[in-house]
Design a protein around this motif. Structure first.
Motif, short mmCIF file in Angstrom:
data_model
loop_
_atom_site.label_atom_id
_atom_site.label_comp_id
_atom_site.label_asym_id
_atom_site.label_seq_id
_atom_site.Cartn_x
_atom_site.Cartn_y
_atom_site.Cartn_z
N LEU A 140 0.83 -1.20 0.00
CA LEU A 140 0.00 0.00 0.00
C LEU A 140 0.87 1.25 0.00
CD1 LEU A 140 -2.52 -1.14 2.77
CD2 LEU A 140 -2.98 -1.05 0.30
N ILE A 141 0.33 2.31 -0.57
CA ILE A 141 0.98 3.61 -0.58
C ILE A 141 0.14 4.58 0.26
CG2 ILE A 141 1.71 5.58 -2.01
CD1 ILE A 141 3.45 3.09 -2.35
N VAL A 142 0.82 5.34 1.13
CA VAL A 142 0.13 6.30 2.00
C VAL A 142 0.59 7.70 1.60
CG1 VAL A 142 -0.46 6.88 4.38
CG2 VAL A 142 0.30 4.56 3.82
N PRO A 143 -0.14 8.38 0.72
CA PRO A 143 0.29 9.69 0.24
C PRO A 143 0.06 10.80 1.27
CG PRO A 143 -1.82 9.13 -0.71
CD PRO A 143 -1.39 7.93 0.09
N GLY A 144 0.58 11.98 0.94
CA GLY A 144 0.38 13.13 1.81
C GLY A 144 1.27 13.15 3.03
N ARG A 145 2.42 12.49 2.96
CA ARG A 145 3.34 12.46 4.11
C ARG A 145 4.58 13.30 3.81
NH1 ARG A 145 1.21 9.09 8.09
NH2 ARG A 145 -0.91 8.67 7.36
N THR A 197 -5.34 7.62 13.88
CA THR A 197 -6.72 8.12 13.81
C THR A 197 -6.66 9.59 13.44
OG1 THR A 197 -6.78 8.74 16.15
CG2 THR A 197 -7.49 6.50 15.60
N GLU A 198 -7.73 10.10 12.88
CA GLU A 198 -7.75 11.52 12.50
C GLU A 198 -7.58 12.41 13.71
OE1 GLU A 198 -10.57 12.52 8.99
OE2 GLU A 198 -11.45 10.77 9.97
N ILE A 240 -4.07 13.95 11.05
CA ILE A 240 -3.95 13.72 9.61
C ILE A 240 -5.33 13.75 8.96
CG2 ILE A 240 -3.24 12.05 7.84
CD1 ILE A 240 -1.17 11.00 9.87
N ASP A 241 -5.45 14.52 7.91
CA ASP A 241 -6.72 14.61 7.19
C ASP A 241 -6.80 13.51 6.13
OD1 ASP A 241 -7.51 16.91 8.58
OD2 ASP A 241 -6.41 18.19 7.20
N ARG A 242 -8.00 12.98 5.96
CA ARG A 242 -8.20 11.97 4.92
C ARG A 242 -8.18 12.62 3.53
NH1 ARG A 242 -10.01 7.08 6.92
NH2 ARG A 242 -10.68 7.11 9.09
N ILE A 243 -7.65 11.87 2.57
CA ILE A 243 -7.61 12.33 1.18
C ILE A 243 -8.73 11.63 0.43
CG2 ILE A 243 -6.22 12.48 -0.91
CD1 ILE A 243 -3.73 12.24 0.87
N ILE A 251 -4.76 7.06 6.04
CA ILE A 251 -4.19 6.87 7.37
C ILE A 251 -3.93 5.39 7.60
CG2 ILE A 251 -5.28 8.93 8.33
CD1 ILE A 251 -7.34 7.15 9.66
N ILE A 252 -2.94 5.11 8.44
CA ILE A 252 -2.57 3.72 8.73
C ILE A 252 -3.40 3.27 9.93
CG2 ILE A 252 -0.68 2.10 9.12
CD1 ILE A 252 1.24 4.28 8.15
N ASN A 253 -4.62 2.89 9.67
CA ASN A 253 -5.55 2.45 10.71
C ASN A 253 -5.89 1.00 10.41
OD1 ASN A 253 -8.42 1.95 11.82
ND2 ASN A 253 -7.78 3.82 12.87
#
Length: 272
Positions: free
Chosen positions: A90-95, A153-154, A159-162, A172-174
């Motif tokens: 998985l890729i987690v963008p926005g970091r 968690t937000e 961290i805001d959801r995209i 987010i890594i939830n």
């Protein structure tokens, strides 16, 4: 004796009930206050995970055979051996790292000897937002050393959801939210990779310690625990007051009845 009635069986049962209720309510109140302190401590945040300086230990030993990373485990260094699943990377963008925008690369790892639970490993940071299949994954057995992190968690991470992310990308890594994304059960929490044998050829930048959102006040859950604390101590006080009120009323009624009998014995009528 005027108060001898208090030794009657039904009154003794009443006394015992109150004597049990008061410490039970007090104990529950103290427990809720402890929970309040725990949640209040978490909501205050320290800005970033405190990284432990202790040597890495086996994952199962740190989690004491469990499957959830807790606040006690956060920042601890662990060792785990296993194999990556490249098909479900998985890729987690926005970091952001060092002022540059990019993504975390998150790869599931099946720990050796663990038939059911898989562990998410944040292998590192990469610039931009690559396709999950574009980042090479080590093949074969690996020995991972990393830092334990809580599920994001937000509220807790800020961290805001995209919206509108395509398959293979998450905001987010939830881990509880990934139950419908990955085909297996996961440890609740993840490991941020710090070292690996054999070395990871992808050349990723290490993931920095996770930050926690400073709430500037008491969290809603902490307020709830504080309310329950007050409630249980009110119950304890109410139990004592009820006992005192019932006993006092019984004594007064018995005194009035005794006075009435004395008046009748003198040929007088008691006042109504």
């Amino acid at each position: 004796m005027q108060h001898r009635f208090l030794l009657q069986p039904r009154w003794v049962a009443f006394h015992v009930l109150v004597l049990v209720a008061v410490p039970v309510c007090a104990a529950l109140g103290l427990w809720q206050f402890q929970r309040y302190n725990e949640h209040n401590k978490d909501s205050g945040g320290s800005g970033a995970t405190a990284v432990s300086a202790e040597p890495a230990v086996e994952l199962a030993r740190q989690l004491e055979g469990g499957s959830t990373v807790t606040t006690r485990d956060r920042g601890r260094n662990v060792l785990v051996e296993g194999r990556y699943d490249a098909a479900h990377q998985l890729i987690v963008p926005g970091r952001e790292v060092d002022g540059r925008d990019g993504s975390y690369v998150l790869t599931p790892l099946r720990p050796a000897g663990e038939p059911e639970l898989w562990l998410l490993v944040a292998r590192g940071w990469v610039a931009g937002t690559p396709d999950p299949g574009a980042v090479p994954v080590p093949i074969g057995d690996v020995r991972v050393t990393g830092r334990l992190e809580l599920s994001e968690t937000e509220h807790g991470s800020g961290i805001d959801r995209i919206p509108g992310l395509p398959p293979g990308r998450i905001s987010i890594i939830n881990t509880p939210e990934l139950v419908n994304v990955l085909p297996y059960r996961l440890y609740d929490g993840y490991v941020a990779l710090t070292a690996q044998e054999p070395a990871d050829a992808a050349g990723l930048v290490p993931v920095p310690p996770a930050k926690t959102q400073k709430s500037g006040g008491i969290s809603g859950r902490a307020w709830q625990n504080l309310g329950y604390t007050a409630q249980w101590f009110v119950f304890a006080g109410a139990s004592v007051f009820l006992w005192w009120r019932v006993v006092r009323r019984e004594i007064e009624e018995r005194q009035e009845a005794e006075e009435a009998r004395a008046l009748r014995a003198l040929g007088l009528e008691p006042a109504s």
